[in-house]
Design a protein around this motif. Structure first.
Motif, PDB file in Angstrom:
ATOM      1  N   SER A   1     -37.732  36.041  21.582  1.00 16.54           N
ATOM      2  CA  SER A   1     -38.792  36.839  22.224  1.00 16.54           C
ATOM      3  C   SER A   1     -38.790  36.611  23.741  1.00 16.54           C
ATOM      4  N   ARG A   2     -38.403  35.401  24.156  1.00 11.19           N
ATOM      5  CA  ARG A   2     -38.295  35.142  25.599  1.00 11.19           C
ATOM      6  C   ARG A   2     -37.101  35.874  26.194  1.00 11.19           C
ATOM      7  N   ILE A   3     -36.015  35.935  25.428  1.00 16.46           N
ATOM      8  CA  ILE A   3     -34.823  36.643  25.921  1.00 16.46           C
ATOM      9  C   ILE A   3     -35.153  38.130  26.115  1.00 16.46           C
ATOM     10  N   VAL A   4     -35.873  38.706  25.148  1.00 14.65           N
ATOM     11  CA  VAL A   4     -36.258  40.122  25.251  1.00 14.65           C
ATOM     12  C   VAL A   4     -37.129  40.342  26.486  1.00 14.65           C
ATOM     13  N   ARG A   5     -38.076  39.430  26.703  1.00 13.89           N
ATOM     14  CA  ARG A   5     -38.965  39.565  27.872  1.00 13.89           C
ATOM     15  C   ARG A   5     -38.159  39.448  29.171  1.00 13.89           C
ATOM     16  N   ALA A   6     -37.204  38.518  29.196  1.00 13.18           N
ATOM     17  CA  ALA A   6     -36.365  38.339  30.387  1.00 13.18           C
ATOM     18  C   ALA A   6     -35.545  39.598  30.666  1.00 13.18           C
TER      19      ALA A   6
ATOM     20  N   SER B   1     -45.814  29.382  31.398  1.00 14.77           N
ATOM     21  CA  SER B   1     -46.998  30.143  30.982  1.00 14.77           C
ATOM     22  C   SER B   1     -47.094  31.409  31.819  1.00 14.77           C
ATOM     23  N   ASP B   2     -47.939  32.360  31.406  1.00 18.10           N
ATOM     24  CA  ASP B   2     -48.100  33.603  32.173  1.00 18.10           C
ATOM     25  C   ASP B   2     -48.498  33.290  33.619  1.00 18.10           C
TER      26      ASP B   2
ATOM     27  N   GLU C   1     -47.909  30.552  35.358  1.00 18.16           N
ATOM     28  CA  GLU C   1     -46.766  29.964  36.070  1.00 18.16           C
ATOM     29  C   GLU C   1     -45.750  31.043  36.460  1.00 18.16           C
ATOM     30  N   VAL C   2     -45.497  31.959  35.518  1.00 18.92           N
ATOM     31  CA  VAL C   2     -44.553  33.042  35.812  1.00 18.92           C
ATOM     32  C   VAL C   2     -45.054  33.862  36.999  1.00 18.92           C
ATOM     33  N   GLU C   3     -46.356  34.183  36.997  1.00 21.27           N
ATOM     34  CA  GLU C   3     -46.883  35.024  38.077  1.00 21.27           C
ATOM     35  C   GLU C   3     -46.888  34.305  39.425  1.00 21.27           C
ATOM     36  N   ARG C   4     -47.135  32.974  39.419  1.00 17.52           N
ATOM     37  CA  ARG C   4     -47.077  32.244  40.696  1.00 17.52           C
ATOM     38  C   ARG C   4     -45.648  32.173  41.223  1.00 17.52           C
ATOM     39  N   LEU C   5     -44.691  31.998  40.323  1.00 22.84           N
ATOM     40  CA  LEU C   5     -43.293  31.958  40.757  1.00 22.84           C
ATOM     41  C   LEU C   5     -42.822  33.338  41.232  1.00 22.84           C
ATOM     42  N   ARG C   6     -43.400  34.392  40.614  1.00 20.83           N
ATOM     43  CA  ARG C   6     -43.091  35.760  41.065  1.00 20.83           C
ATOM     44  C   ARG C   6     -43.535  35.938  42.523  1.00 20.83           C
ATOM     45  N   ARG C   7     -44.749  35.484  42.816  1.00 21.22           N
ATOM     46  CA  ARG C   7     -45.294  35.599  44.167  1.00 21.22           C
ATOM     47  C   ARG C   7     -44.445  34.792  45.166  1.00 21.22           C
ATOM     48  N   TYR C   8     -44.070  33.564  44.741  1.00 17.18           N
ATOM     49  CA  TYR C   8     -43.198  32.719  45.567  1.00 17.18           C
ATOM     50  C   TYR C   8     -41.903  33.476  45.927  1.00 17.18           C
TER      51      TYR C   8
END
Lengths: 209, 209
Positions: B48-53, B113-114, B116-123
């Motif tokens: 499920s993570r691979i699909v999301r990636a 986590s969602d 963490e993903v969003e903070r790394l996206r912003r970074y």
């Protein structure tokens, strides 16, 4: 834009928007195909099947699929040494692989066994090659009016075709063999579910334009 | 092939193999990116993570990502009305989205986590935009020898840049703000794991060529 597009008054993407935007549109659509499978596949399909389907789609498009066929097609242009082996390589990669992807992705997402997936792969490859053999035959046996597009284009373009390499009769026999072989792969599947696939093979084999 | 390629004696793909093959190579590599994630991700990563990636990668490339940036860039060429809004759109989509994909895919596959993903996206978006602001500044402040490529190219090409739109000093302040904002996103992560990301932001901010 080829003559058929001109005749129908349908200018293609690269004529209207320029070559750069046309190439980018292709890139966007290619990425969107993967996005669509990743985000829009119903949630009752196990993600491991989605991952496998995405791997299959990438393979039929990439350097061992559609792209390989197109590169060989381009490098064969104007080469009188092109024989049956190259012609079959081009058609299997440019046409049959896309049909293979369409059929195999459904089989994987629908939960087919490895054996079922491989039999459907063979079916799709056969009808893909069949499509091209029939296309070549129609180009030399039908009028432009019957085809709804310019007949004899392959002759004018000096393109290598099945009729040119093996004659019309042998081409027709080859088409018949591909159609039979395609339908043999469907033996053992639920007849109701297999019926549309049999009809599709026959439609491709017996179409008149 | 631009002047830098000529100077270094490195002809590009489309010069050596022709435009068609170059476009096809791009298609093959694009498909291969998805294939690689689908077939080569270690088996201990949940599918499920691979699909999301894969969905993320497709989005940063396609009609809302890289392709969108390139189309706006092309349509902005020679347009003197292009302002900060368009410039930022182009850089976010052509550059920052690719960094976003690189960082976010790792976060997703690694089980972030969602939040963490969003903070790394912003970074990643911040350092992507930072890269372009710094690139614009270096183009007008450094010599060709210092850069290792032709300086002043943007001026010659009459390209819209941050220094042109807001001046060198404001551009430097903007770069500093982006670097700070990027690093703020990393607060709360394991400092040892965050260290290379902090170093990367500083490297991009303070590079001299």
């Amino acid at each position: 834009m080829d003559n058929d597009d001109l005749r129908r008054g349908k200018p293609t993407n690269h004529i209207v928007y320029g070559e750069s935007v046309a190439v980018l549109a292709g890139d966007a659509l290619l990425a969107f195909a993967f996005e669509h499978i990743a985000v829009a596949t119903p949630r009752n399909v196990h993600p491991s099947r989605i991952v496998r389907a995405i791997g299959e789609l990438a393979k039929v498009i990439g350097g061992e699929g559609l792209v390989a066929g197109q590169v060989v097609d381009i490098s064969s242009e104007g080469n009188s040494e092109v024989g049956l082996k190259e012609l079959e390589f081009i058609h299997i990669h440019k046409t049959a692989k896309l049909l293979e992807g369409s059929v195999v992705l459904g089989a994987i997402l629908g939960g087919g066994s490895d054996d079922e997936v491989e039999r459907l792969r063979r079916y799709a490859r056969d009808i893909g090659l069949l499509f091209q053999v029939v296309d070549d035959i129609l180009d030399v046996t039908k009028s432009s009016q019957e085809l709804g597009k310019t007949a004899g284009k392959d002759l004018v373009a000096d393109k290598v075709t099945y009729p040119k390499l093996m004659g019309i009769e042998k081409s027709r026999e080859f088409a018949e063999k591909l159609n039979e072989e395609a339908k043999e792969q469907l033996v053992g599947f639920d007849p109701v579910k297999a019926a549309p696939l049999i009809a599709l093979a026959n439609y491709i084999a017996y179409r008149q334009n």
